[in-house]
Design an enzyme around this catalytic site. Structure first.
Site, PDB file in Angstrom:
ATOM      1  N   TYR A 176      36.518 -43.011  36.384  1.00 29.09           N
ATOM      2  CA  TYR A 176      37.362 -43.339  35.235  1.00 29.09           C
ATOM      3  C   TYR A 176      38.236 -44.549  35.536  1.00 29.09           C
ATOM      4  CZ  TYR A 176      40.837 -42.850  31.513  1.00 29.09           C
ATOM      5  OH  TYR A 176      41.675 -43.082  30.448  1.00 29.09           O
ATOM      6  N   GLY A 218      43.356 -38.494  17.118  1.00 29.91           N
ATOM      7  CA  GLY A 218      44.246 -38.874  18.204  1.00 29.91           C
ATOM      8  C   GLY A 218      44.931 -40.215  18.031  1.00 29.91           C
ATOM      9  N   ILE A 219      45.030 -40.951  19.131  1.00 27.58           N
ATOM     10  CA  ILE A 219      45.733 -42.228  19.134  1.00 27.58           C
ATOM     11  C   ILE A 219      45.104 -43.199  18.144  1.00 27.58           C
ATOM     12  CG2 ILE A 219      46.286 -44.249  20.541  1.00 27.58           C
ATOM     13  CD1 ILE A 219      46.476 -42.393  22.960  1.00 27.58           C
ATOM     14  N   GLY A 220      43.800 -43.271  18.117  1.00 24.09           N
ATOM     15  CA  GLY A 220      43.114 -44.215  17.234  1.00 24.09           C
ATOM     16  C   GLY A 220      43.395 -43.957  15.768  1.00 24.09           C
ATOM     17  N   GLY A 249      37.356 -45.368  17.997  1.00 25.91           N
ATOM     18  CA  GLY A 249      38.007 -44.105  18.329  1.00 25.91           C
ATOM     19  C   GLY A 249      39.078 -43.716  17.334  1.00 25.91           C
ATOM     20  N   ALA A 250      38.905 -44.083  16.062  1.00 20.87           N
ATOM     21  CA  ALA A 250      39.946 -43.855  15.055  1.00 20.87           C
ATOM     22  C   ALA A 250      39.755 -42.566  14.276  1.00 20.87           C
ATOM     23  CB  ALA A 250      40.013 -45.035  14.093  1.00 20.87           C
ATOM     24  N   SER A 294      44.536 -47.942  30.835  1.00 21.24           N
ATOM     25  CA  SER A 294      45.149 -46.676  31.222  1.00 21.24           C
ATOM     26  C   SER A 294      45.990 -46.901  32.468  1.00 21.24           C
ATOM     27  CB  SER A 294      44.045 -45.647  31.527  1.00 21.24           C
ATOM     28  OG  SER A 294      44.547 -44.532  32.236  1.00 21.24           O
TER      29      SER A 294
END
Length: 314
Positions: free
Chosen positions: A176, A26-28, A22-23, A151
């Protein structure tokens, strides 16, 4: 209201190979950038090569000599996960850091992976389980830290053991929460097995608090054509420095877990501000739903059966 300094000093990572899912945004992307700046070789497994190329270009604007490379990965496809794991094993370079950061959140209607799993359970948990299992020999060789991004949703809800795929009655938020509880239990079971088998892996959990990321943004491919009301509220509070973090500070707990000398296997790390919604990173009490060794062993066994990946250290 000015936001307090929440930065983190990351120890030098020269010679370390890091994999961050997930890079591409965003956060990644923030996590990958900070690891690259610390000297790590960073692998960005992405679904979208165009976004991946843009992410690499963005990192190199601030870290010109960054050691970066793209690999293909769709966590909603076990074939794709297996292909990446095989490729990295064939390359033979030990992995020092694996940050399981990618995720999807609350599609309004039930969707499935290419293997028929409910999308959130399949991508958030099973895809990462299969990836870590496929990379286990390299993680053992690298004495890796494996960080699984859960989360605050893992502090509510439950695992729907009788209907893991939400086929009978779908609720996006409950599904989720289940995916993040299962994912957290996996991370804790991985650390327990590493200690029992002498693998030398430290498995840790992190959570980003609440910050404006793409999880609640408009994503037509998930059936969400407009930005959610929750995302608009989060944006407004984050801009004003009220309680919540930013996309940059939200990545700090994972970086802390992955690099801080005092981060311990089996620990949970998150923002240390009010309600653990924002602020600098630090250790936190393990959520009650994750303090269940029997559930952790059960979800591991089920995950092996569903993915066909039997995680062994050699």
């Amino acid at each position: 209201m000015p936001r307090k300094n929440t930065d983190l000093v990351i120890p030098a990572q020269h010679g370390a190979r890091a994999v961050v899912t997930g890079a591409s945004d965003g956060i990644g992307l923030g996590i990958a950038s900070r690891l690259a700046a610390a000297g790590a070789e960073v692998i960005l497994p992405v679904r979208n090569r165009e976004k991946g190329d843009a992410a690499i270009a963005r990192i190199r604007r601030t870290v010109p000599d960054a050691s970066l490379s793209l690999r293909d990965l769709d966590l909603a496809s076990l074939e794709s996960v297996t292909s990446l794991a095989t490729t990295l094993r064939e390359e033979g370079t030990p992995i020092s850091i694996l940050i399981n950061n990618a995720g999807v959140m609350t599609p309004p209607t039930r969707r499935t992976t290419s293997d028929g799993f409910e999308l959130q359970f399949g991508a958030n948990h099973l895809g990462h389980f299969a990836l870590a299992g496929g990379l286990l020999p390299l993680l053992v060789e690298g004495k890796a830290r494996v960080v699984s991004q859960i989360s605050v949703a893992a502090d509510s809800g439950a695992i729907n053991w009788d209907d893991l795929q939400w086929e009978r009655s779908y609720n996006g938020m409950r599904a989720y929460s289940q995916s993040k509880i299962a994912f957290g239990l996996f991370g804790l079971e991985l650390d327990m097995r590493s200690r029992a088998e002498g693998w030398g892996i430290r498995s840790l959990l992190s959570h980003p608090g609440v910050a404006p990321t793409n999880l609640l943004a408009a994503q037509p491919e998930l059936g969400r054509s407009t930005q959610t009301t929750a995302r608009r509220v989060i944006d407004a509070l984050s801009r004003r420095g009220i309680l919540l973090g930013t996309a940059e500070t939200a990545g700090l707990p994972a970086l802390y877990a992955a690099t801080a000398p005092d981060a311990v296997g089996g620990g949970l790390y998150g923002p240390s501000g009010p309600g653990h919604l924002g602020g600098g990173p630090g250790p936190q009490k393990l959520y009650s739903r994750l303090r269940d060794d029997a559930a952790a062993a059960r979800i591991w066994q089920i995950s092996e059966e569903l993915t066909g990946v039997t995680a062994r250290g050699a």
